[in-house]
Design a protein around this motif. Structure first.
Motif, short mmCIF file in Angstrom:
data_model
loop_
_atom_site.label_atom_id
_atom_site.label_comp_id
_atom_site.label_asym_id
_atom_site.label_seq_id
_atom_site.Cartn_x
_atom_site.Cartn_y
_atom_site.Cartn_z
N PHE A 1 0.83 -1.20 0.00
CA PHE A 1 0.00 0.00 0.00
C PHE A 1 0.88 1.26 0.00
O PHE A 1 0.66 2.19 -0.79
CB PHE A 1 -0.90 -0.04 1.24
CG PHE A 1 -1.74 1.19 1.44
CD1 PHE A 1 -2.90 1.39 0.72
CD2 PHE A 1 -1.36 2.16 2.38
CE1 PHE A 1 -3.68 2.53 0.92
CE2 PHE A 1 -2.13 3.29 2.58
CZ PHE A 1 -3.29 3.48 1.85
N GLU A 2 1.88 1.28 0.85
CA GLU A 2 2.77 2.44 0.94
C GLU A 2 3.63 2.58 -0.31
O GLU A 2 3.92 3.71 -0.75
CB GLU A 2 3.64 2.33 2.18
CG GLU A 2 2.84 2.45 3.49
CD GLU A 2 3.67 2.14 4.72
OE1 GLU A 2 4.81 1.63 4.55
OE2 GLU A 2 3.19 2.40 5.84
N GLN A 3 4.03 1.44 -0.89
CA GLN A 3 4.81 1.49 -2.12
C GLN A 3 4.02 2.10 -3.27
O GLN A 3 4.54 2.89 -4.07
CB GLN A 3 5.28 0.08 -2.51
CG GLN A 3 6.39 -0.48 -1.63
CD GLN A 3 7.70 0.24 -1.85
OE1 GLN A 3 8.14 1.05 -1.05
NE2 GLN A 3 8.36 -0.07 -2.96
N GLN A 4 2.74 1.75 -3.35
CA GLN A 4 1.89 2.30 -4.40
C GLN A 4 1.74 3.82 -4.23
O GLN A 4 1.81 4.58 -5.21
CB GLN A 4 0.51 1.63 -4.36
CG GLN A 4 0.52 0.16 -4.76
CD GLN A 4 0.87 -0.05 -6.22
OE1 GLN A 4 0.66 0.82 -7.06
NE2 GLN A 4 1.42 -1.21 -6.52
N GLU B 1 -8.17 -3.26 12.69
CA GLU B 1 -7.66 -2.65 13.93
C GLU B 1 -6.13 -2.67 13.94
O GLU B 1 -5.50 -1.68 14.33
CB GLU B 1 -8.22 -3.42 15.12
CG GLU B 1 -7.78 -2.90 16.47
CD GLU B 1 -8.35 -3.75 17.60
OE1 GLU B 1 -7.60 -4.54 18.20
OE2 GLU B 1 -9.57 -3.63 17.86
N TYR B 2 -5.56 -3.78 13.53
CA TYR B 2 -4.09 -3.89 13.50
C TYR B 2 -3.49 -2.89 12.51
O TYR B 2 -2.48 -2.24 12.81
CB TYR B 2 -3.69 -5.31 13.11
CG TYR B 2 -2.19 -5.51 12.95
CD1 TYR B 2 -1.40 -5.83 14.04
CD2 TYR B 2 -1.58 -5.36 11.71
CE1 TYR B 2 -0.03 -6.01 13.91
CE2 TYR B 2 -0.21 -5.53 11.56
CZ TYR B 2 0.56 -5.85 12.66
OH TYR B 2 1.93 -6.01 12.52
N LEU B 3 -4.10 -2.75 11.35
CA LEU B 3 -3.58 -1.82 10.34
C LEU B 3 -3.65 -0.37 10.83
O LEU B 3 -2.71 0.41 10.65
CB LEU B 3 -4.36 -1.98 9.04
CG LEU B 3 -4.12 -3.28 8.26
CD1 LEU B 3 -5.11 -3.40 7.12
CD2 LEU B 3 -2.69 -3.33 7.73
N ARG B 4 -4.77 0.00 11.45
CA ARG B 4 -4.89 1.38 11.96
C ARG B 4 -3.88 1.64 13.07
O ARG B 4 -3.28 2.72 13.13
CB ARG B 4 -6.32 1.62 12.46
CG ARG B 4 -7.34 1.73 11.32
CD ARG B 4 -8.68 2.23 11.85
NE ARG B 4 -9.32 1.25 12.72
CZ ARG B 4 -10.21 0.35 12.31
NH1 ARG B 4 -10.57 0.29 11.03
NH2 ARG B 4 -10.76 -0.50 13.16
N ASP B 5 -3.67 0.64 13.93
CA ASP B 5 -2.68 0.79 14.99
C ASP B 5 -1.26 0.86 14.43
O ASP B 5 -0.36 1.39 15.10
CB ASP B 5 -2.78 -0.38 15.98
CG ASP B 5 -4.07 -0.35 16.80
OD1 ASP B 5 -4.71 0.72 16.82
OD2 ASP B 5 -4.41 -1.38 17.39
N GLY C 1 -0.44 2.54 11.81
CA GLY C 1 -0.21 3.83 11.18
C GLY C 1 -0.91 4.05 9.87
O GLY C 1 -0.75 5.11 9.25
N VAL C 2 -1.70 3.08 9.38
CA VAL C 2 -2.45 3.28 8.14
C VAL C 2 -3.62 4.20 8.43
O VAL C 2 -4.36 4.00 9.40
CB VAL C 2 -2.96 1.94 7.57
CG1 VAL C 2 -3.74 2.16 6.28
CG2 VAL C 2 -1.80 0.99 7.32
N PRO C 3 -3.83 5.25 7.63
CA PRO C 3 -4.95 6.16 7.87
C PRO C 3 -6.28 5.42 7.92
O PRO C 3 -6.56 4.54 7.09
CB PRO C 3 -4.90 7.10 6.66
CG PRO C 3 -3.47 7.06 6.21
CD PRO C 3 -3.01 5.67 6.48
N ALA C 4 -7.09 5.76 8.91
CA ALA C 4 -8.36 5.06 9.11
C ALA C 4 -9.25 5.14 7.88
O ALA C 4 -9.97 4.20 7.54
CB ALA C 4 -9.09 5.63 10.33
N GLY C 5 -9.20 6.28 7.16
CA GLY C 5 -10.04 6.44 5.98
C GLY C 5 -9.63 5.56 4.81
O GLY C 5 -10.42 5.36 3.88
#
Length: 350
Positions: free
Chosen positions: A188-191, A221-225, A227-231
């Motif tokens: 996701f971050e690479q894209q 929940e793990y992804l948001r924790d 640092g992935v933006p909740a939106g």
């Protein structure tokens, strides 16, 4: 000359088939045929230049084949025992052990049957050999497909990065699933770093009978924790199979895009491809399934503990073989008919 011509023609055919659609097992079969004719051409050249060397090479291969079977069976049995100690006793965890025992048992059964010199015994040994040859060839095709597909770079700018779920432990994300989520976040971050339009990161997984909450919810929940933006996190929490993971995630992304609520503010369904993240051993079946259900997708794999891979990969092979069970029955039918005809001929000659 004939072998070289076949290798060249099949090589061009493989490149064309791979460019058109890499998510086909037949690509691996054509690749293996290309390699076979290429090796045959090399042996013919060696025999022409060094007449005595080709014979030694053939004898070497004939010697190494049974030795490799013994080594492979030992490795599989050892891995199966390790799986029992670390993961517990279950059919899925015992596949490498059963495969190792099967590799030793097949010749141990076939040779005595053939030595009986009875029509039934010889026919039985012949059928066992043909079935084992079919299974070995099918597994080699599957393994080749897995290696080829793993080397393929995913296409840029997907509509979403989808992370496939797996079993939670006491409602929390275990290491196996964590590896998938970390790889999904990396992709996701690479894209985004490559300049792609903002997209969704979709954790996908429903609630199993032994799970206190849906996998997609815990994964989100793990992804948001992390640092992935909740939106940007769009949880899919109904899927119970890999097929449903793909279908429900595609539908969820398209519905959100059609409502004008996607992460980048785009209007209307994107209609592009998905980037699906799972564990490495699960990538081949995910790619094949995505094509079977009509989902345009690339699949990439997260790292898995080495001891876990053999049994997991064999489980995937069994699942893929079940997807193509009619084809396997058709391919085995000539062997069964040939064995029956050969046994009938021996019976009448006696």
């Amino acid at each position: 000359m004939f072998s070289l011509l076949c290798a060249v023609c099949l090589g061009f055919l493989f490149r064309r088939m791979w460019a058109e659609e890499p998510r086909r097992l037949r690509n691996a079969a054509v690749f293996l045929l290309t390699c076979y004719f290429a090796v045959s051409a090399a042996l013919e050249l060696i025999a022409l230049l060094l007449p005595g060397a080709a014979g030694f090479l053939v004898l070497g291969v004939l010697f190494l084949f049974p030795l490799s079977v013994l080594v492979l069976s030992g490795v599989l049995i050892r891995n199966g025992m390790r799986m029992f100690r670390r993961e517990g006793r279950s059919l899925g965890n015992s596949l490498s052990l059963l495969a190792g025992i099967g590799l030793l048992a097949a010749p141990a059964v076939a040779i005595p049957l053939a030595l009986t010199l009875s029509p039934l015994g010889i026919a039985g040994a012949m059928l066992l050999f043909l079935v084992c040859a079919h299974l070995g060839t099918a597994f080699l095709v599957f393994l080749t497909f897995a290696r080829l597909y793993a080397r393929r770079r995913p296409r840029p700018e997907p509509d979403a990065v989808v992370v496939l779920g797996s079993r939670l432990i006491r409602g929390e994300v275990p290491p196996l699933l964590r590896a998938r989520l970390d790889r999904g976040r990396f992709e996701f971050e690479q894209q985004l770093a490559a300049g792609a339009a903002p997209l969704y990161l979709v954790p996908s997984g429903g609630q199993g009978q032994d799970e206190p909450r849906p996998e997609g919810e815990a994964m989100a929940e793990y992804l948001r924790d992390s640092g992935v933006p909740a939106g940007a996190v769009l949880a899919e929490d109904r899927a119970r199979t890999t097929e449903e993971n793909l279908l429900f995630s595609r539908r969820l992304v398209d519905e959100r895009n059609a409502d004008g609520q996607d992460a980048g503010g785009r209007q209307g369904p994107a209609g592009g491809h998905l980037l699906v993240v799972t564990n490495g051993y699960h990538v081949p079946r995910t790619a094949l399934l995505s094509r079977a259900v009509g989902i345009d997708a690339d699949a990439v794999g997260a790292r898995t503990a080495r001891y876990f891979v053999p049994s997991a990969f064999l489980r995937e092979f069994v699942a893929v073989a079940n997807m193509h069970r009619r084809l396997h029955v058709l391919l085995l039918l000539p062997s069964i008919l040939l064995t029956g005809a050969f046994g009938w001929l021996l019976w009448n000659l006696n």
